[in-house]
Motif scaffolding. Structure first.
Motif, short mmCIF file in Angstrom:
data_model
loop_
_atom_site.label_atom_id
_atom_site.label_comp_id
_atom_site.label_asym_id
_atom_site.label_seq_id
_atom_site.Cartn_x
_atom_site.Cartn_y
_atom_site.Cartn_z
N VAL A 291 -0.20 -2.59 -7.08
CA VAL A 291 0.33 -1.61 -6.11
C VAL A 291 -0.17 -1.96 -4.72
N ILE A 292 0.76 -2.19 -3.80
CA ILE A 292 0.39 -2.36 -2.40
C ILE A 292 0.06 -0.98 -1.84
N PRO A 293 -1.15 -0.78 -1.37
CA PRO A 293 -1.56 0.57 -0.96
C PRO A 293 -0.90 1.01 0.35
N GLN A 294 -1.00 2.30 0.59
CA GLN A 294 -0.48 2.89 1.82
C GLN A 294 -1.54 3.05 2.91
N HIS A 295 -2.79 2.83 2.55
CA HIS A 295 -3.87 3.13 3.51
C HIS A 295 -5.02 2.13 3.31
#
Length: 395
Positions: A252-256
């Motif tokens: 998962v490419i993170p959002q933060h």
């Protein structure tokens, strides 16, 4: 010969006082016990200290100050707070009794030196041998950015002050000696916190989103280099990261993402423009990777820049007590010190007070849990400060 030598009985009392502080360290703006102990001893000597508004730290005048002063007075400053680290010394009867708290930077020694100086000068004043007034500043919260000095200054502690002096323990200098430098003796130290944001996504399709981990990695790698290359190399402007955090799953490419670190600088002029330089470098890299950036740049302290005239006063005072060979040149430190804020208002100087036992060649440093000091340094500091007070000019 100058008066103001430290009597043996008072040295013994000051050693006991320092050890009591060492056993009961208190963090910045929590130094209530320390403040009470200093206040009680000053009052016992017939002085009238003033506790600062927050209840920690105090100021005490000796001799003619304010409207009665014959010209600007000399101030002596000590910092009184401890560090949030454990005391790791073994076989030491006065090691810290407070879990995860230690006087690992020598502030207990600084405090004791200024207290001892106050007691000796009070005696000289009673005898009519103190030519000019002197102000003692016991400052809280030096270890807390941006430092407690600003609050002390706001309280009026520098009113009527013409010069200010201080010492800082140095475990690389033998007890009985000081290190001295004209110009900058410490560095500027700020803190920077960066938040990067993006929409997130699947690691199979980074081209369809903001690859935030890569963006954070590039900020960590490229911002220090960009910052270095945008100022004069002699300024020593540097960014060093202490924390990087992002993501929770490998696919998962993170959002933060978050990064935090310190900005240090040898030069006062470069320090003044450092926030703009860091902001521009972070924005440039974040934009390249389509990440939204938010920067919290926290001003810490400028460099301590020793005034040559005041540094010479310390040299003369030490030479008068222990000879010219007791003063050695010291390099500029990359550490920060909020004594610098006083020097934005009045000229002053800080000396490195040797606390290493002569003959001990073990490499030691500040902010380590096993820090200790050769207590002969207390006598050295007191006698240098009393000499400085007696030699201080009336203009």
């Amino acid at each position: 010969m100058l008066p103001g030598a430290l009597p043996a009985a008072l040295h013994a009392e000051l050693v006991a006082f320092r050890r009591d502080l060492h056993m009961h360290p208190e963090l910045g703006n929590q130094e209530f016990r320390t403040t009470a102990a200093i206040k009680a001893r000053l009052e016992k000597a017939g002085l009238t200290p003033r506790v600062l508004e927050g209840g920690t730290g105090l100021v005490c005048d000796i001799g003619d100050t304010g409207d009665r002063a014959d010209g600007p007075i000399l101030a002596l400053r000590a910092d009184i707070d401890a560090l949030p680290i454990p005391d790791t010394k073994t076989d030491c009867a006065y090691r810290s009794t407070v879990p995860d708290r230690a006087h690992a930077c020598g502030h207990d020694v600084h405090t004791t030196v200024v207290l001892g100086t106050a007691l000796v000068l009070a005696g000289l004043h009673r005898e009519g041998r103190l030519p000019r007034g002197v102000r003692m500043i016991f400052q809280p919260a030096e270890e807390v950015l941006p430092g407690g000095a600003s609050d002390v200054i706001a309280s009026g502690a520098l009113d009527g002050v013409g010069r200010i002096i201080a010492v800082h323990c140095d475990p690389k200098v033998d007890a009985g000696r000081i290190g001295l430098r004209y110009g900058a003796i410490t560095s500027a130290c700020d803190r920077v916190e960066i938040a990067l944001d993006g929409p997130g996504g699947h690691t199979a399709r980074p081209h369809q989103t903001t690859d935030l981990v890569t963006a954070a990695a590039r900020v960590a790698l490229d911002v220090p280099a960009l910052v270095r290359n945008r100022v004069d190399a002699r300024s020593g402007l540097s960014v060093t990261w202490g924390r990087i955090e992002s993501g929770h799953a490998p696919n998962v490419i993170p959002q933060h993402a978050e990064l935090s670190g310190t900005v240090r600088c040898l030069d006062l002029d470069a320090w003044r423009i450092a926030p703009d330089v860091v902001h521009a470098a972070v924005d440039e890299i974040a934009n390249m990777y389509r990440a939204k950036s938010e920067i919290n740049y926290i001003r810490g302290v400028p460099p301590v820049v020793n005034d040559p005239v005041v540094a010479e006063l310390l040299r003369d005072a030490m030479t008068a007590r222990r000879g010219a060979d007791s003063v050695e040149d010291t390099p500029q430190s990359l550490g920060g010190e909020d004594f610098s804020w006083y020097l934005e208002h009045v000229p002053g100087a800080m000396a490195r007070l040797g606390v290493r036992r002569p003959g001990d060649r073990t490499v030691r440093d500040l902010h380590q849990g096993d820090f200790d000091a050769d207590e002969h340094a207390i006598t050295v500091g007191v006698e240098m400060f009393t000499a400085a007070a007696l030699l201080h000019p009336d203009h």
